[in-house]
Design an enzyme around this catalytic site. Structure first.
Site, mmCIF file in Angstrom:
data_model
loop_
_atom_site.group_PDB
_atom_site.id
_atom_site.type_symbol
_atom_site.label_atom_id
_atom_site.label_comp_id
_atom_site.label_asym_id
_atom_site.label_seq_id
_atom_site.Cartn_x
_atom_site.Cartn_y
_atom_site.Cartn_z
ATOM 1 N N ARG A 76 -11.478 -5.900 -11.644
ATOM 2 C CA ARG A 76 -10.227 -6.655 -11.882
ATOM 3 C C ARG A 76 -10.553 -8.139 -12.085
ATOM 4 N NH1 ARG A 76 -4.519 -6.929 -8.399
ATOM 5 N NH2 ARG A 76 -3.706 -8.713 -9.538
ATOM 6 N N ASN A 101 -2.442 1.630 -12.096
ATOM 7 C CA ASN A 101 -2.290 0.929 -13.371
ATOM 8 C C ASN A 101 -3.475 1.200 -14.298
ATOM 9 O OD1 ASN A 101 0.189 -0.547 -13.387
ATOM 10 N ND2 ASN A 101 -0.566 -1.626 -11.570
ATOM 11 N N CYS A 160 6.526 2.469 -11.201
ATOM 12 C CA CYS A 160 6.150 1.086 -10.921
ATOM 13 C C CYS A 160 7.139 0.475 -9.934
ATOM 14 C CB CYS A 160 6.193 0.290 -12.214
ATOM 15 S SG CYS A 160 5.876 -1.464 -11.983
ATOM 16 N N ASP A 161 6.640 -0.381 -9.060
ATOM 17 C CA ASP A 161 7.541 -0.962 -8.051
ATOM 18 C C ASP A 161 8.083 -2.349 -8.412
ATOM 19 O OD1 ASP A 161 5.370 -2.588 -7.677
ATOM 20 O OD2 ASP A 161 5.362 -2.416 -5.496
ATOM 21 N N HIS A 183 6.085 -3.142 -17.047
ATOM 22 C CA HIS A 183 5.827 -4.588 -16.917
ATOM 23 C C HIS A 183 6.291 -5.315 -18.179
ATOM 24 C CE1 HIS A 183 2.563 -4.247 -13.521
ATOM 25 N NE2 HIS A 183 3.758 -3.838 -13.160
ATOM 26 N N TYR A 199 7.153 -9.919 -15.456
ATOM 27 C CA TYR A 199 5.916 -9.861 -16.257
ATOM 28 C C TYR A 199 6.117 -10.395 -17.676
ATOM 29 C CZ TYR A 199 3.127 -7.497 -12.741
ATOM 30 O OH TYR A 199 2.413 -7.215 -11.602
ATOM 31 N N ARG A 230 -6.021 -14.240 -9.526
ATOM 32 C CA ARG A 230 -5.225 -13.434 -8.579
ATOM 33 C C ARG A 230 -6.134 -12.537 -7.717
ATOM 34 N NH1 ARG A 230 -1.471 -12.427 -4.976
ATOM 35 N NH2 ARG A 230 -0.837 -10.256 -4.956
HETATM 36 P P1 NAD Z 1 -7.518 -1.051 -3.958
HETATM 37 O O1 NAD Z 1 -8.681 -1.498 -4.776
HETATM 38 O O2 NAD Z 1 -7.246 -1.700 -2.666
HETATM 39 O O3 NAD Z 1 -7.666 0.510 -3.699
HETATM 40 C C1 NAD Z 1 -7.916 1.425 -4.706
HETATM 41 C C2 NAD Z 1 -8.815 2.513 -4.167
HETATM 42 O O4 NAD Z 1 -9.076 3.401 -5.255
HETATM 43 C C3 NAD Z 1 -10.179 2.037 -3.654
HETATM 44 O O5 NAD Z 1 -10.374 2.443 -2.335
HETATM 45 C C4 NAD Z 1 -11.177 2.703 -4.595
HETATM 46 O O6 NAD Z 1 -12.373 3.085 -3.973
HETATM 47 C C5 NAD Z 1 -10.379 3.893 -5.077
HETATM 48 N N1 NAD Z 1 -10.849 4.488 -6.330
HETATM 49 C C6 NAD Z 1 -11.266 3.880 -7.450
HETATM 50 N N2 NAD Z 1 -11.582 4.784 -8.387
HETATM 51 C C7 NAD Z 1 -11.335 6.005 -7.848
HETATM 52 C C8 NAD Z 1 -11.463 7.330 -8.324
HETATM 53 N N3 NAD Z 1 -11.891 7.587 -9.558
HETATM 54 N N4 NAD Z 1 -11.137 8.348 -7.499
HETATM 55 C C9 NAD Z 1 -10.692 8.105 -6.232
HETATM 56 N N5 NAD Z 1 -10.555 6.865 -5.731
HETATM 57 C C10 NAD Z 1 -10.873 5.824 -6.535
HETATM 58 O O7 NAD Z 1 -6.276 -1.137 -4.925
HETATM 59 P P2 NAD Z 1 -4.773 -1.569 -4.625
HETATM 60 O O8 NAD Z 1 -4.666 -3.016 -4.887
HETATM 61 O O9 NAD Z 1 -4.340 -1.026 -3.350
HETATM 62 O O10 NAD Z 1 -4.024 -0.829 -5.808
HETATM 63 C C11 NAD Z 1 -4.073 0.587 -5.981
HETATM 64 C C12 NAD Z 1 -3.435 0.937 -7.288
HETATM 65 O O11 NAD Z 1 -2.044 0.734 -7.238
HETATM 66 C C13 NAD Z 1 -3.931 0.092 -8.457
HETATM 67 O O12 NAD Z 1 -4.036 0.892 -9.604
HETATM 68 C C14 NAD Z 1 -2.851 -0.929 -8.641
HETATM 69 O O13 NAD Z 1 -2.844 -1.461 -9.927
HETATM 70 C C15 NAD Z 1 -1.667 -0.072 -8.356
HETATM 71 N N6 NAD Z 1 -0.426 -0.740 -8.027
HETATM 72 C C16 NAD Z 1 0.643 -0.213 -8.625
HETATM 73 C C17 NAD Z 1 1.870 -0.711 -8.366
HETATM 74 C C18 NAD Z 1 3.019 -0.049 -9.045
HETATM 75 O O14 NAD Z 1 4.104 -0.106 -8.568
HETATM 76 N N7 NAD Z 1 2.796 0.656 -10.161
HETATM 77 C C19 NAD Z 1 2.027 -1.784 -7.494
HETATM 78 C C20 NAD Z 1 0.909 -2.299 -6.857
HETATM 79 C C21 NAD Z 1 -0.332 -1.744 -7.134
HETATM 80 C C1 LMR Z 2 -1.370 -6.206 -6.761
HETATM 81 O O1 LMR Z 2 -2.542 -5.878 -6.634
HETATM 82 O O2 LMR Z 2 -0.663 -6.605 -5.842
HETATM 83 C C2 LMR Z 2 -0.851 -6.114 -8.120
HETATM 84 O O3 LMR Z 2 -0.583 -4.823 -8.422
HETATM 85 C C3 LMR Z 2 0.161 -7.064 -8.465
HETATM 86 C C4 LMR Z 2 -0.349 -8.427 -8.127
HETATM 87 O O4 LMR Z 2 -0.054 -8.852 -7.024
HETATM 88 O O5 LMR Z 2 -1.023 -9.033 -8.930
#
Ligand code: NAD
Ligand code: LMR
Length: 446
Positions: A96, A150, A172-173, A203, A268, A288
């Site tokens: 990222r 994402n 998405c939240d 977004h 966004y 970020r």
């Molecule tokens: P994070 O990096 O803290 O955790 C993600 C986890 O995924 C890690 O522990 C990593 O080891 C694991 N991972 C990576 N590739 C993998 C695979 N192929 N198989 C199994 N596990 C795998 O991430 P985060 O900041 O908690 O975010 C998690 C996801 O949620 C991201 O994709 C982020 O963009 C998404 N997100 C979505 C929303 C929404 O509403 N759509 C909001 C916030 C975050």
């Molecule tokens: C996150 O990791 O929190 C994102 O999905 C959104 C942000 O805060 O940039």
């Protein structure tokens, strides 16, 4: 409750920073969505263990009837589950950070899910999400996957093309977060009190209508007046934990609104309306990702360590509700109990936005039930919005073309077409820097 079944859930991406909050939320909402089993799956055993050991204590103290385990074995993870929560970040924060910093080298917006960074992230996510869908279908053929990994718009397009019959819903939240703010602004409790019409891409969208759910009162005039001045910034106690970059984002919504005052914008939109401002405002050395590593990730892992060391989860930081995960519990409840409640989902258009192509992936209100999602007809997109969406969704489709055809040219076109990129030679420089660092995740683009 319509049935007395208890559910089995696996969180894919168990090591996610959002996992403990989600677990607390699941436990707090068991009257709505009762559990018998909860599993975590991750491909990083060490990271997942830190979260898993703390969650084991939380569950033992708060809901000992829930069978809990965490694993890196797909068969163990995806066998006997009713719901898969997709919360993975392919390449983790290391990638990222590069998604954000490489475009900034060339004066282009560097952001998680928008511009070249968002497209790079989407291309990494496609194969991993398809693999999880396949494991789910092999080991638990009746399960649903609720995916919020994402870049959602790109993942949803890949699902439409490569797994059209799979039971996966991409959500998405961000709109929920904004509707929670709208509720605050209008003196309502939370997003559950709001009825809405919204359309766009992930977004990348706009509210056409916002009403008080109980009384039907049109809240748009009051909200427009507020947003024109303060954006979606509430301040005070409500925003006491909001990070600096999010404060700016919520305030910047005032400028986004000014550009198209008939609707209310998703936050966004700032990256597409004001890309030069975003670049000027960015610190290419501290994006970020750095803010999250120094704040959210540090706090989450610190709290997990404390719980494990003290052997108790009393007074933990997640006892306050996390909006992000509350919404996900609501969705599971709607599917499990066939409630046909309205939430947003990213789905093939098929007429939901009257003047967009049937095969566009759009984010629109849908009724959630046992048969998945039924989109609501949102009407016509305005000329301005339609123009913006046509460009953006073409970029998203080109990324999936690049994946499917292993095509360098398609990925370059996706970057060059994007509203955040000023010129094709800049697009090429960004792409050429991204290819070597994405080698472990991307197809070999020729
Ligand atoms: P994070 O990096 O803290 O955790 C993600 C986890 O995924 C890690 O522990 C990593 O080891 C694991 N991972 C990576 N590739 C993998 C695979 N192929 N198989 C199994 N596990 C795998 O991430 P985060 O900041 O908690 O975010 C998690 C996801 O949620 C991201 O994709 C982020 O963009 C998404 N997100 C979505 C929303 C929404 O509403 N759509 C909001 C916030 C975050
Ligand atoms: C996150 O990791 O929190 C994102 O999905 C959104 C942000 O805060 O940039």
């Amino acid at each position: 409750m319509a049935n007395d079944k208890r559910y089995s859930v696996v969180i894919a991406g168990g090591g996610s920073t959002f996992t403990p909050g989600f677990v607390l939320n699941l436990i707090q909402n068991e009257d709505k969505f009762p559990l018998r089993k909860l599993k975590f799956y991750d491909n990083d055993a060490e990271r997942q263990k830190k979260i898993g050991d703390a969650c084991a204590i939380i569950i033992k103290e708060r809901a000992p009837h829930i069978e809990f385990e965490y694993t890196t074995d797909p068969k163990e993870a995806f066998t006997d589950v009713d719901f898969v929560m997709g919360s993975i970040r392919v390449g983790k924060y290391k990638m990222r950070s590069l998604d954000e910093k490489i475009p900034l080298r060339y004066g282009v917006n560097g952001q998680e899910t928008t511009g070249p960074g968002g497209m790079a992230y989407g291309l990494r996510s496609i194969p991993a999400i398809l693999q999880i869908i396949d494991w789910m279908e092999e080991y638990s053929p009746n399960a649903w996957m609720i995916n919020y990994s994402n870049t959602i718009a790109i993942v949803a397009e890949a699902c439409r093309r490569f797994r059209p019959n799979s039971k996966v819903i991409n959500i998405c939240d961000m709109p929920i977060d904004i509707m929670t703010r709208m509720a605050q602004i209008c003196g309502l409790k939370d997003f559950h009190d709001i009825d809405f019409n919204y359309y766009g891409l992930n977004h990348f969208g706009w509210w056409k209508e916002v009403r008080d759910k109980k009384t039907g009162k049109d809240l748009m005039p009051e909200l427009k007046k507020y947003v024109a001045k303060d954006g979606y910034w509430v301040g005070g106690d409500f925003d006491k934990d909001t990070e600096a970059s999010w404060e700016e984002t919520f305030k910047k919504a005032a400028d986004c609104y000014a550009l198209e005052p008939e609707t209310l914008p998703n936050t966004y939109m700032q990256y597409y309306y004001f890309p030069q401002y975003e670049v000027k405002n960015a610190n290419p050395e501290h994006t970020r990702t750095d803010e999250i590593l120094e704040y959210r990730q540090k706090i989450v892992f610190g709290e997990c360590k404390r719980i494990v060391e003290e052997g108790t989860a009393k007074n933990n930081m997640w006892d306050r509700n996390a909006v992000h995960s509350e919404y996900i519990v609501d969705i599971c409840h709607a599917i499990a109990y066939n409630t046909h409640e309205k939430f947003l989902a990213n789905i093939p258009n098929n007429g939901a936005i009257a003047n967009m192509d049937p095969d566009s992936i759009v984010e629109v209100p849908c009724y959630f039930g046992a048969d998945g999602v039924q989109p609501m007809a949102t009407g016509m997109a305005g000329r301005f919005q339609r123009g913006m969406m046509m460009e953006q969704q073409t970029c998203e489709k080109l990324v999936v073309d690049a994946y499917e055809q292993k095509s360098y040219d398609k990925m370059l076109q996706a970057f060059a077409l994007n509203k955040t990129v000023p010129d094709a030679s800049v697009a090429k420089k960004i792409l050429d820097d991204m290819i070597p660092v994405n080698k472990p995740y991307w197809p070999d683009l020729k």
